[in-house]
Design a protein around this motif. Structure first.
Motif, PDB file in Angstrom:
ATOM      1  N   ASN A  12       0.870  -1.185   0.000  1.00 33.77           N
ATOM      2  CA  ASN A  12       0.000   0.000   0.000  1.00 33.77           C
ATOM      3  C   ASN A  12       0.903   1.230   0.000  1.00 33.77           C
ATOM      4  OD1 ASN A  12      -1.649   2.160   0.506  1.00 33.77           O
ATOM      5  ND2 ASN A  12      -2.714   1.236   2.236  1.00 33.77           N
ATOM      6  N   ARG A  13       1.070   1.828  -1.148  1.00 33.75           N
ATOM      7  CA  ARG A  13       1.982   2.961  -1.290  1.00 33.75           C
ATOM      8  C   ARG A  13       1.378   4.283  -0.804  1.00 33.75           C
ATOM      9  NH1 ARG A  13       6.339   0.902  -3.656  1.00 33.75           N
ATOM     10  NH2 ARG A  13       6.101  -0.883  -5.037  1.00 33.75           N
ATOM     11  N   ASP A  14       0.146   4.243  -0.330  1.00 36.51           N
ATOM     12  CA  ASP A  14      -0.479   5.461   0.209  1.00 36.51           C
ATOM     13  C   ASP A  14      -0.118   5.685   1.674  1.00 36.51           C
ATOM     14  OD1 ASP A  14      -1.705   6.090  -2.216  1.00 36.51           O
ATOM     15  OD2 ASP A  14      -3.449   4.834  -1.754  1.00 36.51           O
ATOM     16  N   GLN A  15       0.481   4.696   2.312  1.00 43.19           N
ATOM     17  CA  GLN A  15       0.905   4.864   3.697  1.00 43.19           C
ATOM     18  C   GLN A  15       2.167   5.718   3.750  1.00 43.19           C
ATOM     19  OE1 GLN A  15       1.371   0.862   5.216  1.00 43.19           O
ATOM     20  NE2 GLN A  15      -0.736   0.856   5.946  1.00 43.19           N
ATOM     21  N   THR A  16       2.388   6.335   4.894  1.00 45.14           N
ATOM     22  CA  THR A  16       3.627   7.085   5.083  1.00 45.14           C
ATOM     23  C   THR A  16       4.729   6.097   5.472  1.00 45.14           C
ATOM     24  OG1 THR A  16       3.303   7.449   7.450  1.00 45.14           O
ATOM     25  CG2 THR A  16       2.326   9.093   5.937  1.00 45.14           C
ATOM     26  N   PRO A  17       5.983   6.482   5.268  1.00 45.39           N
ATOM     27  CA  PRO A  17       7.066   5.615   5.738  1.00 45.39           C
ATOM     28  C   PRO A  17       6.943   5.304   7.230  1.00 45.39           C
ATOM     29  CG  PRO A  17       7.944   7.264   4.251  1.00 45.39           C
ATOM     30  CD  PRO A  17       6.495   7.623   4.504  1.00 45.39           C
ATOM     31  N   GLU A  18       6.526   6.281   8.015  1.00 44.49           N
ATOM     32  CA  GLU A  18       6.373   6.064   9.458  1.00 44.49           C
ATOM     33  C   GLU A  18       5.305   5.016   9.747  1.00 44.49           C
ATOM     34  OE1 GLU A  18       5.836   8.572  13.603  1.00 44.49           O
ATOM     35  OE2 GLU A  18       5.393   9.556  11.712  1.00 44.49           O
ATOM     36  N   GLN A  19       4.178   5.072   9.041  1.00 43.52           N
ATOM     37  CA  GLN A  19       3.134   4.058   9.224  1.00 43.52           C
ATOM     38  C   GLN A  19       3.661   2.671   8.874  1.00 43.52           C
ATOM     39  OE1 GLN A  19       0.315   6.034   6.609  1.00 43.52           O
ATOM     40  NE2 GLN A  19      -1.128   6.304   8.313  1.00 43.52           N
ATOM     41  N   MET A  20       4.428   2.601   7.802  1.00 42.31           N
ATOM     42  CA  MET A  20       4.995   1.315   7.392  1.00 42.31           C
ATOM     43  C   MET A  20       5.946   0.768   8.466  1.00 42.31           C
ATOM     44  SD  MET A  20       3.930   0.550   4.172  1.00 42.31           S
ATOM     45  CE  MET A  20       5.155  -0.610   3.605  1.00 42.31           C
ATOM     46  N   ILE A  21       6.857   1.602   8.930  1.00 47.04           N
ATOM     47  CA  ILE A  21       7.816   1.166   9.959  1.00 47.04           C
ATOM     48  C   ILE A  21       7.085   0.738  11.226  1.00 47.04           C
ATOM     49  CG2 ILE A  21       9.648   1.969  11.522  1.00 47.04           C
ATOM     50  CD1 ILE A  21      10.690   1.385   8.698  1.00 47.04           C
ATOM     51  N   ASN A  22       6.091   1.516  11.646  1.00 53.09           N
ATOM     52  CA  ASN A  22       5.335   1.169  12.855  1.00 53.09           C
ATOM     53  C   ASN A  22       4.621  -0.165  12.712  1.00 53.09           C
ATOM     54  OD1 ASN A  22       6.170   3.485  14.187  1.00 53.09           O
ATOM     55  ND2 ASN A  22       4.328   4.637  13.674  1.00 53.09           N
ATOM     56  N   ALA A  23       4.182  -0.491  11.503  1.00 52.32           N
ATOM     57  CA  ALA A  23       3.455  -1.748  11.270  1.00 52.32           C
ATOM     58  C   ALA A  23       4.354  -2.971  11.406  1.00 52.32           C
ATOM     59  CB  ALA A  23       2.800  -1.722   9.897  1.00 52.32           C
ATOM     60  N   THR A  24       5.668  -2.796  11.412  1.00 58.09           N
ATOM     61  CA  THR A  24       6.562  -3.941  11.569  1.00 58.09           C
ATOM     62  C   THR A  24       6.517  -4.501  12.982  1.00 58.09           C
ATOM     63  OG1 THR A  24       8.541  -2.675  12.204  1.00 58.09           O
ATOM     64  CG2 THR A  24       8.163  -3.032   9.832  1.00 58.09           C
ATOM     65  N   GLY A  25       6.135  -3.676  13.955  1.00 60.47           N
ATOM     66  CA  GLY A  25       6.117  -4.121  15.343  1.00 60.47           C
ATOM     67  C   GLY A  25       7.494  -4.235  15.963  1.00 60.47           C
ATOM     68  N   GLY A  42       5.200   5.920  -5.907  1.00 54.30           N
ATOM     69  CA  GLY A  42       3.870   5.756  -6.472  1.00 54.30           C
ATOM     70  C   GLY A  42       2.778   5.850  -5.434  1.00 54.30           C
ATOM     71  N   THR A  43       1.565   5.540  -5.866  1.00 58.97           N
ATOM     72  CA  THR A  43       0.394   5.569  -4.996  1.00 58.97           C
ATOM     73  C   THR A  43      -0.422   4.312  -5.239  1.00 58.97           C
ATOM     74  OG1 THR A  43      -0.886   6.776  -6.650  1.00 58.97           O
ATOM     75  CG2 THR A  43       0.260   8.102  -4.985  1.00 58.97           C
ATOM     76  N   GLY A  44      -1.368   4.089  -4.357  1.00 62.25           N
ATOM     77  CA  GLY A  44      -2.250   2.943  -4.515  1.00 62.25           C
ATOM     78  C   GLY A  44      -1.628   1.662  -4.003  1.00 62.25           C
ATOM     79  N   THR A  45      -2.285   0.558  -4.317  1.00 61.70           N
ATOM     80  CA  THR A  45      -1.853  -0.762  -3.880  1.00 61.70           C
ATOM     81  C   THR A  45      -1.412  -1.563  -5.100  1.00 61.70           C
ATOM     82  OG1 THR A  45      -3.428  -0.692  -2.058  1.00 61.70           O
ATOM     83  CG2 THR A  45      -2.579  -2.851  -2.670  1.00 61.70           C
ATOM     84  N   GLU A  46      -0.300  -2.250  -4.957  1.00 64.90           N
ATOM     85  CA  GLU A  46       0.162  -3.098  -6.051  1.00 64.90           C
ATOM     86  C   GLU A  46       0.897  -4.304  -5.504  1.00 64.90           C
ATOM     87  OE1 GLU A  46       3.359  -1.854  -8.724  1.00 64.90           O
ATOM     88  OE2 GLU A  46       3.936  -0.340  -7.254  1.00 64.90           O
ATOM     89  N   GLU A  47       0.966  -5.335  -6.327  1.00 63.05           N
ATOM     90  CA  GLU A  47       1.698  -6.542  -5.975  1.00 63.05           C
ATOM     91  C   GLU A  47       3.016  -6.538  -6.741  1.00 63.05           C
ATOM     92  OE1 GLU A  47       0.881 -11.205  -6.569  1.00 63.05           O
ATOM     93  OE2 GLU A  47      -0.696 -10.108  -5.497  1.00 63.05           O
ATOM     94  N   VAL A  48       4.115  -6.823  -6.030  1.00 60.52           N
ATOM     95  CA  VAL A  48       5.441  -6.832  -6.666  1.00 60.52           C
ATOM     96  C   VAL A  48       6.220  -8.059  -6.215  1.00 60.52           C
ATOM     97  CG1 VAL A  48       5.562  -4.312  -6.834  1.00 60.52           C
ATOM     98  CG2 VAL A  48       6.554  -5.445  -4.857  1.00 60.52           C
ATOM     99  N   GLU A  49       7.199  -8.435  -7.028  1.00 55.43           N
ATOM    100  CA  GLU A  49       8.170  -9.456  -6.652  1.00 55.43           C
ATOM    101  C   GLU A  49       9.441  -8.755  -6.241  1.00 55.43           C
ATOM    102  OE1 GLU A  49       8.836 -12.346  -9.737  1.00 55.43           O
ATOM    103  OE2 GLU A  49       7.240 -13.615  -8.940  1.00 55.43           O
ATOM    104  N   LEU A  50       9.872  -9.024  -5.026  1.00 59.64           N
ATOM    105  CA  LEU A  50      11.068  -8.406  -4.477  1.00 59.64           C
ATOM    106  C   LEU A  50      12.150  -9.469  -4.355  1.00 59.64           C
ATOM    107  CD1 LEU A  50      11.954  -5.610  -3.283  1.00 59.64           C
ATOM    108  CD2 LEU A  50      11.509  -6.623  -1.043  1.00 59.64           C
ATOM    109  N   TYR A  51      13.329  -9.158  -4.860  1.00 58.42           N
ATOM    110  CA  TYR A  51      14.461 -10.084  -4.852  1.00 58.42           C
ATOM    111  C   TYR A  51      15.459  -9.655  -3.788  1.00 58.42           C
ATOM    112  CZ  TYR A  51      12.658 -11.646  -9.330  1.00 58.42           C
ATOM    113  OH  TYR A  51      11.855 -12.148 -10.324  1.00 58.42           O
ATOM    114  N   PHE A  52      15.720 -10.534  -2.823  1.00 59.80           N
ATOM    115  CA  PHE A  52      16.735 -10.294  -1.801  1.00 59.80           C
ATOM    116  C   PHE A  52      18.000 -11.038  -2.186  1.00 59.80           C
ATOM    117  CE2 PHE A  52      12.958  -9.358   0.619  1.00 59.80           C
ATOM    118  CZ  PHE A  52      13.360  -8.379   1.517  1.00 59.80           C
TER     119      PHE A  52
END
Length: 142
Positions: A12-25, A42-52
């Motif tokens: 969900n790219r509409d969240q702030t970075p702070e909201q994202m970090i807080n959601a990690t617990g 970007g904005t909105g919600t999207e599905e991506v493949e992330l490579y680590f």
């Protein structure tokens, strides 16, 4: 890319970075002013493949950028945070980080890990190298 882990996440790219970090617990060691400089992607919600991937060696700030490019990847900060939200134990075995705003010998960055203090997330600006323990992530270049 034999030392890679692929995660598919919905971001969900509409969240702030702070909201994202807080959601990690995770226990946050975050400088808000630095976190707020993290690029929005970007904005909105999207599905991506992330490579680590883990290079398995010490990298400077510049080498980290080069290594990501050598894998044909570009950072997706939101997706990387989302992996750490969806799977709280991921960083226990795969401490992972990302950097942005590289200027001179410093960069802004976040790091997800589990050390003596337990599960934590660090976000600040600084210089220094990435040890061979760190995993980095990105999405394939379009």
């Amino acid at each position: 890319m034999d030392k890679t882990i692929v995660r598919r996440v919905t971001v969900n790219r509409d969240q702030t970075p702070e909201q994202m970090i807080n959601a990690t617990g995770r226990k946050p060691y975050v400088i808000a002013g630095v976190l707020n400089t993290m690029p929005r992607q970007g904005t909105g919600t999207e599905e991506v493949e992330l490579y680590f991937f883990n290079p398995g060696r010490l990298l400077t700030i510049d080498e980290q950028v080069q290594e990501l490019a050598a894998y044909g990847l570009v950072p997706d900060y939101y997706a990387q945070i989302q992996v750490n939200i969806d799977d709280p134990s991921f960083a226990d075995e795969h401490p992972n980080g990302a950097q942005w705003d590289n200027k001179g010998e410093q960069a802004s960055f976040f790091q997800f890990s589990r050390w003596d203090v337990g599960r934590s997330v660090l976000c600040r600006r600084g210089g220094g190298d990435w040890s061979g323990d760190w995993w980095f992530a990105g999405v394939r270049k379009s």
